[in-house]
Design a protein around this motif. Sequence first.
Motif, PDB file in Angstrom:
ATOM      1  N   GLY A 180       1.071  -1.308   0.006  1.00  0.00           N
ATOM      2  CA  GLY A 180      -0.099  -0.073  -0.085  1.00  0.00           C
ATOM      3  C   GLY A 180       0.748   1.119   0.063  1.00  0.00           C
ATOM      4  O   GLY A 180       2.027   1.275   0.058  1.00  0.00           O
ATOM      5  N   TYR A 181       0.144   2.286  -0.399  1.00  0.00           N
ATOM      6  CA  TYR A 181       0.931   3.589  -0.251  1.00  0.00           C
ATOM      7  C   TYR A 181       1.593   4.067   0.870  1.00  0.00           C
ATOM      8  O   TYR A 181       2.581   4.591   0.967  1.00  0.00           O
ATOM      9  N   ALA A 182       0.703   3.817   2.026  1.00  0.00           N
ATOM     10  CA  ALA A 182       1.284   3.878   3.411  1.00  0.00           C
ATOM     11  C   ALA A 182       2.485   3.092   4.039  1.00  0.00           C
ATOM     12  O   ALA A 182       3.312   3.433   4.738  1.00  0.00           O
ATOM     13  N   ASP A 183       2.770   2.038   3.100  1.00  0.00           N
ATOM     14  CA  ASP A 183       3.904   1.095   3.445  1.00  0.00           C
ATOM     15  C   ASP A 183       5.320   1.793   2.871  1.00  0.00           C
ATOM     16  O   ASP A 183       6.272   1.000   3.003  1.00  0.00           O
ATOM     17  N   PHE A 184       5.188   2.881   2.008  1.00  0.00           N
ATOM     18  CA  PHE A 184       6.275   3.287   1.546  1.00  0.00           C
ATOM     19  C   PHE A 184       7.687   3.646   2.564  1.00  0.00           C
ATOM     20  O   PHE A 184       7.148   4.229   3.484  1.00  0.00           O
ATOM     21  N   ASN A 185       8.889   3.139   2.062  1.00  0.00           N
ATOM     22  CA  ASN A 185       9.816   3.441   3.035  1.00  0.00           C
ATOM     23  C   ASN A 185      10.950   4.190   2.058  1.00  0.00           C
ATOM     24  O   ASN A 185      11.541   3.765   1.241  1.00  0.00           O
ATOM     25  N   SER A 186      11.168   5.408   2.560  1.00  0.00           N
ATOM     26  CA  SER A 186      11.954   6.406   1.925  1.00  0.00           C
ATOM     27  C   SER A 186      13.372   5.763   1.611  1.00  0.00           C
ATOM     28  O   SER A 186      14.111   6.356   0.905  1.00  0.00           O
ATOM     29  N   SER A 187      13.770   5.029   2.486  1.00  0.00           N
ATOM     30  CA  SER A 187      15.352   4.536   2.584  1.00  0.00           C
ATOM     31  C   SER A 187      15.450   3.476   1.495  1.00  0.00           C
ATOM     32  O   SER A 187      16.646   3.277   1.234  1.00  0.00           O
ATOM     33  N   THR A 188      14.547   2.700   1.230  1.00  0.00           N
ATOM     34  CA  THR A 188      14.806   1.543   0.521  1.00  0.00           C
ATOM     35  C   THR A 188      13.846   1.686  -1.144  1.00  0.00           C
ATOM     36  O   THR A 188      14.373   1.124  -1.652  1.00  0.00           O
ATOM     37  N   ASP A 189      12.848   2.341  -0.998  1.00  0.00           N
ATOM     38  CA  ASP A 189      11.969   2.211  -2.062  1.00  0.00           C
ATOM     39  C   ASP A 189      12.247   3.100  -3.193  1.00  0.00           C
ATOM     40  O   ASP A 189      12.591   4.481  -2.863  1.00  0.00           O
ATOM     41  N   LYS A 190      12.118   2.755  -4.397  1.00  0.00           N
ATOM     42  CA  LYS A 190      11.971   3.303  -5.637  1.00  0.00           C
ATOM     43  C   LYS A 190      10.829   4.902  -5.480  1.00  0.00           C
ATOM     44  O   LYS A 190       9.645   4.407  -5.412  1.00  0.00           O
ATOM     45  N   VAL A 191      11.392   5.992  -5.848  1.00  0.00           N
ATOM     46  CA  VAL A 191      10.513   7.094  -5.898  1.00  0.00           C
ATOM     47  C   VAL A 191      10.250   7.125  -7.488  1.00  0.00           C
ATOM     48  O   VAL A 191      11.145   7.366  -8.402  1.00  0.00           O
ATOM     49  N   ALA A 192       9.160   7.561  -7.993  1.00  0.00           N
ATOM     50  CA  ALA A 192       8.718   7.714  -9.486  1.00  0.00           C
ATOM     51  C   ALA A 192       9.540   9.076 -10.145  1.00  0.00           C
ATOM     52  O   ALA A 192       9.696  10.035  -9.067  1.00  0.00           O
ATOM     53  N   GLU A 193       9.840   9.069 -11.135  1.00  0.00           N
ATOM     54  CA  GLU A 193      10.286  10.435 -11.799  1.00  0.00           C
ATOM     55  C   GLU A 193       9.280  11.548 -11.915  1.00  0.00           C
ATOM     56  O   GLU A 193       9.834  12.458 -12.468  1.00  0.00           O
ATOM     57  N   TYR A 194       8.178  11.256 -11.904  1.00  0.00           N
ATOM     58  CA  TYR A 194       7.152  12.199 -11.883  1.00  0.00           C
ATOM     59  C   TYR A 194       6.073  12.274 -10.827  1.00  0.00           C
ATOM     60  O   TYR A 194       6.008  11.264 -10.200  1.00  0.00           O
ATOM     61  N   GLY A 195       5.402  13.252 -10.709  1.00  0.00           N
ATOM     62  CA  GLY A 195       4.445  13.490  -9.640  1.00  0.00           C
ATOM     63  C   GLY A 195       2.951  13.310 -10.111  1.00  0.00           C
ATOM     64  O   GLY A 195       2.602  12.619 -11.268  1.00  0.00           O
ATOM     65  N   LEU A 196       1.889  13.464  -9.331  1.00  0.00           N
ATOM     66  CA  LEU A 196       0.397  13.021  -9.659  1.00  0.00           C
ATOM     67  C   LEU A 196       0.025  13.925 -10.931  1.00  0.00           C
ATOM     68  O   LEU A 196      -0.659  13.349 -11.552  1.00  0.00           O
ATOM     69  N   ALA A 197       0.511  14.962 -10.870  1.00  0.00           N
ATOM     70  CA  ALA A 197      -0.027  15.886 -12.215  1.00  0.00           C
ATOM     71  C   ALA A 197       0.087  15.230 -13.386  1.00  0.00           C
ATOM     72  O   ALA A 197      -0.286  15.241 -14.386  1.00  0.00           O
ATOM     73  N   ALA A 198       1.328  14.357 -13.675  1.00  0.00           N
ATOM     74  CA  ALA A 198       1.967  13.949 -14.781  1.00  0.00           C
ATOM     75  C   ALA A 198       0.767  12.815 -15.283  1.00  0.00           C
ATOM     76  O   ALA A 198       0.779  12.433 -16.435  1.00  0.00           O
ATOM     77  N   LEU A 199       0.263  12.360 -14.265  1.00  0.00           N
ATOM     78  CA  LEU A 199      -0.789  11.112 -14.610  1.00  0.00           C
ATOM     79  C   LEU A 199      -1.886  11.594 -15.319  1.00  0.00           C
ATOM     80  O   LEU A 199      -2.681  10.650 -16.018  1.00  0.00           O
ATOM     81  N   VAL A 200      -2.049  12.985 -15.361  1.00  0.00           N
ATOM     82  CA  VAL A 200      -3.212  13.692 -15.877  1.00  0.00           C
ATOM     83  C   VAL A 200      -2.581  14.234 -17.135  1.00  0.00           C
ATOM     84  O   VAL A 200      -2.660  13.744 -18.318  1.00  0.00           O
ATOM     85  N   ALA A 201      -1.717  15.325 -16.906  1.00  0.00           N
ATOM     86  CA  ALA A 201      -1.153  15.959 -18.257  1.00  0.00           C
ATOM     87  C   ALA A 201      -0.137  15.411 -19.068  1.00  0.00           C
ATOM     88  O   ALA A 201      -0.082  15.750 -20.157  1.00  0.00           O
ATOM     89  N   GLY A 202       0.351  14.606 -18.608  1.00  0.00           N
ATOM     90  CA  GLY A 202       1.432  13.828 -19.270  1.00  0.00           C
ATOM     91  C   GLY A 202       1.382  12.542 -19.909  1.00  0.00           C
ATOM     92  O   GLY A 202       1.256  12.096 -20.913  1.00  0.00           O
ATOM     93  N   VAL A 203       0.851  11.602 -18.910  1.00  0.00           N
ATOM     94  CA  VAL A 203       0.319  10.167 -19.400  1.00  0.00           C
ATOM     95  C   VAL A 203      -0.815  10.253 -20.276  1.00  0.00           C
ATOM     96  O   VAL A 203      -1.195   9.411 -21.034  1.00  0.00           O
TER      97      VAL A 203
END
Length: 294
Positions: free
Chosen positions: A227-250
């Motif tokens: 889940g989203y809340a399970d994210f671990n900033s020290s180990t997990d990959k972060v996407a190269e784009y943010g939420l807005a890109a899921l609308v305007a970019g993708v």
Amino acid sequence: MKFIQFAASAVLAAAFTLAQAGTAEDRQKEGEAAVAAARAATVKGPSDVRLRDQAVLKLPAGMEYIPQPQAGRLMQAMGNSSDDRLIGLVQSSGDPQWLVVARYEDAGYIKDDDAKDWNVDDLFKSLKEGTEEGNKRRREQGFPELEIVGWVQKPSYDAASHRLVWSMAARTPGENEAQQSINYNTYALGREGYITLNLITSRASIEADKPVAGQLLSALNFNSGKGYADFNSSTDKVAEYGLAALVAGVAVKKLGLFAVIAAFFLKFAKVALLAGAGLLAVIGKFFSRKKSDT
């Protein structure tokens, strides 16, 4: 039946527009095989459907799920592309006039900070400019150009559930509102990427079909640790784009993809009636099963 026309028309549109290899007989045989495989693999609701190792979809009663690889084969038979992001397809058990395409994007953790500050007018402008740029490629490849008409559903993000919904109407030259196809896009963000459940329907049916998208989105739950809340900033990959890109970019790529299958375009429906009676019957057998088959 709208979806029967859509499926058969899409196959023929792809055949004529993309000049696919093989004879009409070859395409019909493949269509028959794809339909048979999809029928054999269909899961009927209510049922818990695993979406890869990421989530579970509690498929409601009255709906059916077609998994991979049968879903990809059926999509290709309808003239659409298929890749490893495709998870499966959902349709009604009755007389389906809509289709939901489920995909998983292994993009990494999508930061949603920009949802607080995004401007829907700016998103619309970005999407329209991107589509106009994409029209250059469509012209080169022989596809009809797309025109962005307006929002069907303005981007809406629920920060508590990490769900995004948006929808844009697009049309090809000469189409009126009744002929427009709609992609109603829903996203569920997770720890390692996101799942999309995208409803394909007609402009005339979108208001009636919207609840389907909401029902399925609510029925999707990520597995423990995914889940989203399970994210671990020290180990997990972060996407190269943010939420807005899921609308305007993708979005631009998505609209171009579904333009290929030409959902509910009457010009292709007329071709189907004249030249594709055999294939229409084949696809129709799957998408118009009566209650006796359910």
